[in-house]
Write a protein that holds these residues in place. Structure first.
Motif, PDB file in Angstrom:
ATOM      1  N   ILE A 298       0.677  -1.208  -0.160  1.00 21.80           N
ATOM      2  CA  ILE A 298       0.295  -0.127   0.031  1.00 21.80           C
ATOM      3  C   ILE A 298       0.549   1.105  -0.178  1.00 21.80           C
ATOM      4  O   ILE A 298       1.936   1.269   0.820  1.00 21.80           O
ATOM      5  CB  ILE A 298      -0.706   0.468   1.545  1.00 21.80           C
ATOM      6  CG1 ILE A 298      -1.925  -1.266   1.252  1.00 21.80           C
ATOM      7  CG2 ILE A 298      -1.437   1.201   0.828  1.00 21.80           C
ATOM      8  CD1 ILE A 298      -3.043  -1.315  -0.167  1.00 21.80           C
ATOM      9  N   ARG A 299       0.619   2.079  -1.727  1.00 18.97           N
ATOM     10  CA  ARG A 299       1.442   3.053  -0.911  1.00 18.97           C
ATOM     11  C   ARG A 299       0.801   4.591  -0.734  1.00 18.97           C
ATOM     12  O   ARG A 299       1.480   5.284   0.062  1.00 18.97           O
ATOM     13  CB  ARG A 299       1.760   3.728  -2.715  1.00 18.97           C
ATOM     14  CG  ARG A 299       3.093   4.606  -3.018  1.00 18.97           C
ATOM     15  CD  ARG A 299       3.446   4.495  -4.086  1.00 18.97           C
ATOM     16  NE  ARG A 299       2.090   4.949  -5.636  1.00 18.97           N
ATOM     17  CZ  ARG A 299       2.567   4.704  -7.065  1.00 18.97           C
ATOM     18  NH1 ARG A 299       3.644   4.016  -7.274  1.00 18.97           N
ATOM     19  NH2 ARG A 299       1.441   5.302  -7.352  1.00 18.97           N
ATOM     20  N   ALA A 300      -0.409   4.694  -0.630  1.00 17.77           N
ATOM     21  CA  ALA A 300      -1.253   5.623  -0.172  1.00 17.77           C
ATOM     22  C   ALA A 300      -2.328   5.239  -0.300  1.00 17.77           C
ATOM     23  O   ALA A 300      -3.504   4.022  -1.155  1.00 17.77           O
ATOM     24  CB  ALA A 300      -1.346   6.287  -1.669  1.00 17.77           C
ATOM     25  N   ILE A 301      -2.591   5.779   1.041  1.00 18.14           N
ATOM     26  CA  ILE A 301      -4.735   5.552   1.410  1.00 18.14           C
ATOM     27  C   ILE A 301      -5.150   7.191   1.024  1.00 18.14           C
ATOM     28  O   ILE A 301      -4.884   7.601   2.143  1.00 18.14           O
ATOM     29  CB  ILE A 301      -5.275   5.404   2.989  1.00 18.14           C
ATOM     30  CG1 ILE A 301      -3.679   4.109   3.154  1.00 18.14           C
ATOM     31  CG2 ILE A 301      -5.795   5.181   3.326  1.00 18.14           C
ATOM     32  CD1 ILE A 301      -4.994   2.808   2.674  1.00 18.14           C
ATOM     33  N   GLN A 302      -6.350   7.249   0.161  1.00 21.27           N
ATOM     34  CA  GLN A 302      -7.034   8.421  -0.300  1.00 21.27           C
ATOM     35  C   GLN A 302      -8.460   8.585   0.643  1.00 21.27           C
ATOM     36  O   GLN A 302      -8.613   9.739   0.941  1.00 21.27           O
ATOM     37  CB  GLN A 302      -7.618   8.101  -1.877  1.00 21.27           C
ATOM     38  CG  GLN A 302      -6.123   8.597  -2.610  1.00 21.27           C
ATOM     39  CD  GLN A 302      -5.346   7.379  -2.299  1.00 21.27           C
ATOM     40  OE1 GLN A 302      -5.467   6.379  -1.598  1.00 21.27           O
ATOM     41  NE2 GLN A 302      -4.517   8.091  -3.316  1.00 21.27           N
ATOM     42  N   VAL A 303      -9.200   7.647   1.073  1.00 15.49           N
ATOM     43  CA  VAL A 303      -9.857   8.011   2.469  1.00 15.49           C
ATOM     44  C   VAL A 303      -9.774   7.219   3.754  1.00 15.49           C
ATOM     45  O   VAL A 303      -8.926   6.267   3.949  1.00 15.49           O
ATOM     46  CB  VAL A 303     -11.390   7.379   1.317  1.00 15.49           C
ATOM     47  CG1 VAL A 303     -11.567   8.201   0.433  1.00 15.49           C
ATOM     48  CG2 VAL A 303     -11.418   6.360   1.151  1.00 15.49           C
TER      49      VAL A 303
END
Length: 376
Positions: A93-98
């Motif tokens: 996982i590189r980014a969590i947007q929500v």
């Protein structure tokens, strides 16, 4: 010392004058006459008496209408939950947007998975397709040459057959490699984890840096515009309420605003200790309704034509039970009735009253049998 003896001799009263005696006698006669006159007047007045005062009322007329018998239930609202959003490709996982609680629309990116491995796979698959396509093109040209030579029997027919077979094999390899390339491109696209519908993020199961595998849950979503009502009913209605039946839903805080839906499914109430059941109603959120709130449901179970309806104020509780007061000229007559359903300010009369009968409405609670009334 000698005591003085009290004289026992009675003194003579002072004589009254004739004028005093005559005056007292006249006063006594006048007082007696006045007393007799007063008693006689009260008797006559009691005998005649003033008329009873008329009670002011408003009237109504019993009407024949169609009555829908409903069963009511106070239940709960829940959001329609969809399956967890799971990873469809492996990676970190590189980014969590929500985060949990966020409202998202269809196509919103929820998280980003590192895509380096997927990009390399795409490049490799596309290179394989290109290599095999070159071999296929060359083999096709070989087949064409051999077929020209075979016309004058310069080559054996077996060589032509072998060349054709190799061409078909290469064509199959190109198709396989192309499918593999499409698969790798899909895996690359799946590194962008997106919401499939308009929804609310109920829970987030991963964080930045976590390594995920295909099938691993990432987010739990609930539909933003789709709700589900759970309405409990007693076991006596298990054969009366069925899927597909019409139901009206409203919030207890705003019962005037109702929406129409149908019963989606029935299920037993687990742990209730009885045969009670829940009616499940799926419906679109009209706006402003939230999961977790209470909801009131009305299910129509019977329709009765030509039922007698009267205003709710016309029905009064008396020792004899429920009664209405029938207007007969300037008086009223108490009439015992059997009531049915009550809804929206009206009461159904099952027995005891005919359509078109004038009855007392407002003010009926102050009446008795035979009371005089004044209709306003």
């Amino acid at each position: 010392m000698a005591r003085r003896r009290r004289s026992t001799k009675r003194r003579n009263p002072v004589p009254l004058s004739d004028w005093t005696i005559r005056h007292c006698l006249a006063a006594s006669i006048i007082a007696a006459a006045a007393l007799l006159a007063g008693c006689g007047g009260s008797k006559d007045e009691a005998a005649s008496g003033p008329p009873a005062r008329a009670v002011p009322i408003r009237s109504a007329v019993a009407e024949a209408q169609t009555v829908v018998v409903e069963e009511q239930s106070l239940g709960r609202l829940e959001a329609q939950r969809i399956p967890d959003i799971a990873a469809e490709t492996a990676g970190q996982i590189r980014a969590i947007q929500v985060d949990a609680g966020a409202t998202v629309t269809a196509g919103t990116v929820l998280a980003t998975i590192d895509d380096e491995a997927q990009r390399l796979s795409v490049e490799s698959a596309e290179a394989t397709v290109a290599r095999l396509q070159v071999l296929l093109d060359n083999q096709n040209r070989t087949v064409e040459r051999l077929e020209r030579l075979s016309t004058d029997r310069s080559v054996a027919e077996s060589m032509v057959d072998d060349a054709v077979a190799q061409s078909r094999a290469l064509r199959a390899q190109v198709a396989e490699a192309s499918a593999r390339a499409r698969e790798t491109r899909r895996a690359l696209a799946k590194t962008q984890v997106m919401s499939p519908i308009d929804a609310i993020v109920q829970a987030r199961h991963v964080s930045v840096g976590d390594f995920v595998a295909p099938g691993q849950p990432l987010f739990a979503l609930v539909a933003a515009d789709a709700l589900r009502a759970y309405l409990p009913f007693p076991e006596t209605l298990v054969n009366t309420i069925v899927p597909g039946q019409a139901v009206e839903l409203s919030l207890p805080t705003a019962e005037a605003a109702t929406i129409s839906a149908t019963v989606t499914d029935l299920r037993p109430m687990v742990g209730s200790g009885t045969s009670a059941f829940e009616a499940i109603v799926d419906f679109r959120n009209p706006g402003g309704w939230r999961a977790g709130a209470s909801v009131r449901g009305r299910v129509a179970v019977e329709t009765r034509a030509n039922s007698i309806l009267v205003p709710e104020t016309s029905v009064v509780q008396r020792p004899a039970g429920d009664v209405v007061y029938v207007i007969e000229g300037e008086t009223v007559r108490q009439q015992a009735v059997i009531t049915g359903v009550r809804r929206k300010g009206t009461v159904e009369i099952r027995e005891g009253l005919a359509a078109g009968t004038p009855i007392a409405a407002d003010g009926a609670g102050f009446l008795t049998d035979g009371a005089r009334v004044r209709v306003q």
